[in-house]
Design a protein around this motif. Structure first.
Motif: not given
Ligand SMILES: *Cc1c(COP(=O)(O)O)cnc(C)c1O
Length: 464
Positions: A110, A142, A147-148, A151, A164, A166, A175-176, A179-180, A189
């Protein structure tokens, strides 16, 4: 090896339970009861070892419940997926007695240093859960990169559900999406309508709701989890040894948010690694800088910066340092944390501040200097650094300590393309394995900053 809580009221635990527990039941953080010592010869013997082997040796006394060959197999597996053969390569920026180096910690999946600990943590969790025949629900907050990394380390694992939190709209798009766009059944998330400190406070509140905590078998992979901190001790030691430790002392410049990474440097020093200084580098969110100037730890407003993973006022791992500064008296720490919650801050004694300053020095770097530093480094060396790294590098340049300096490069510049492009005119591309990130489907929930809503959400989605 057993572990004790910084607030002195929770039971002592062995490593396996510290790993699964995260936060101690008295609200404190677990720390080792004693610091294992590395002799001069132990340190010298690490020179030239492959990173996974050095890691297994350094971690062994902390994880004495794991047979050494199993631990080595885990460190090898954890770092096999890193894109650089040295795992955390050193790159020289300047020569001479004050040579300056970057330690690139972002070659994991990540692209931030959190993978270094998290890739090992996922494997440690798997082993311990299988051994105890348990499942856990991981709940974490996070500021962008944890977070990532969490995950990525926990996705598709049968014995784990992971939630997670955020801050909605306050992490970068890369970044988002990191994760998503992970659509595994066990990954959830949650965008919280608030800032990172709100997310962290919600997680702590959920932890401190002991009935809920037991109901969902809640666990943490934030840097309050000791296993994460200890995994980061390794690269301080290997980097210093590569530059001549134990004969030569080095300084580390560390971009700091939650005080996890730099605390790992402190732990390395407590274990016997000769360290000249640890530079606690902050952006405008400067509670730690103000502390090291004055001895007063006082909350302020969080402001958004180009280095969002450091947009933190309350640095949760700082409690681990406070515990040592208080002579390991849990009652003192409990009092400080009560004052922080009720009065917004507290002061440590002059003796405690002096003790902290024996190794730590802090510096604050503003947005303009961060941008300028990215541009300068690119023009001088052709190397593109991310804004978090730039904060630490600039702090090291401004403070100009004696001897060699290693700045921790905590993120790949492609994670923060807007800030980097603004500073040096280059938009760094994402590595191959993430090149279609902007085309992938996303999944997340948006929740208010409210514990009851969060509890219901977790109850409805976790697998049993
Ligand atoms: C998390 C993070 C930091 C801050 O590390 P702490 O251990 O929270 O002090 C710095 N840089 C980057 C890129 C991060 O992701």
């Amino acid at each position: 090896m057993h572990y004790i809580s910084t607030r002195g009221q929770a039971p002592d635990l062995a490593f396996g339970d510290v790993l699964l527990t995260g936060l101690a039941r008295d609200g404190g953080l677990y720390v080792p009861a004693d610091w294992p010592q590395l002799s001069h010869d132990d340190l010298a013997a690490l020179a030239g070892l492959p990173y996974p082997e050095a890691a297994a040796r350094i971690l062994a006394p902390f994880m004495d419940n794991i047979p050494p060959d199993e631990l080595l197999a885990m460190t090898k597996a954890a770092y096999a997926g890193f894109a650089h053969g040295d795992v955390v390569p050193l790159r020289q920026l300047t020569e001479g007695p004050k040579s300056h180096w970057l330690m690139e910690l972002f070659h994991g999946p990540t692209l931030a240093f959190k993978d270094v600990a998290m890739q090992l943590l996922g494997r440690l969790f798997d082993r311990e859960l299988a051994r105890q025949g348990r499942r856990v629900t991981i709940v974490g907050a996070t500021s962008g990169d944890t977070g990532s990394a969490a995950i990525e380390a926990c996705k598709d694992r049968d014995a784990i559900d992971i939630f997670i939190l955020y801050p909605h709209g306050r992490v970068t798009e890369v970044q988002r999406r990191q994760m998503t766009t992970v659509l595994s059944d066990n990954v959830h998330n949650i965008a919280i309508e608030g800032n990172f400190d709100d997310c962290q406070a919600l997680v702590k509140a959920a932890f401190n709701d002991l009935a809920f905590r037991d109901e969902i078998a809640m666990s943490a992979v934030n840097s309050i989890n000791w296993a994460r901190v200890v995994a980061q001790v390794v690269y301080f030691i290997t980097a210093a040894v590569a530059l001549g430790a134990p004969e030569r002392k080095v300084t580390f410049a560390v971009p700091t948010g939650n005080f996890g990474c730099v605390f790992a440097g402190y732990a390395a020093a407590r274990m016997g690694l000769p360290i000249e200084r640890l530079i606690v580098s902050t952006n405008r969110n400067d509670i730690l800088y103000r502390f090291f100037q004055t001895g007063s730890y006082r909350k302020d407003q969080v402001v958004a910066t180009q280095s969002p993973s450091m947009d933190i006022q309350v640095a949760s791992n700082f409690e681990r340092l406070l515990f040592d500064l208080a002579g390991r008296d849990g009652a003192t720490v409990q009092g400080q944390m009560d004052d922080l919650a009720e009065r917004g801050g507290f002061d440590v004694s002059p003796a405690a501040l002096a003790q902290a300053r024996e190794i730590f020095q802090s510096h604050r770097v503003d947005e303009a200097a961060t941008t300028q530093t990215i541009g300068d480094v690119y023009r001088d060396s052709g190397i593109i650094i991310d804004p978090h790294t730039a904060v630490a590098l600039r702090a090291a340049q401004d403070l100009d300590p004696d001897g060699p300096v290693i700045t921790l490069a905590t993120a790949h510049p492609a994670k923060f393309p807007d800030a980097v492009e603004k500073a040096c005119g280059i938009r760094p591309p994402l590595p191959e394995h993430l090149s279609d990130l902007y085309q992938r489907e996303e999944r997340f929930a948006i929740l208010p900053n409210d514990l009851a809503t969060l509890r219901d959400h977790i109850r409805s989605l976790r697998r049993t």
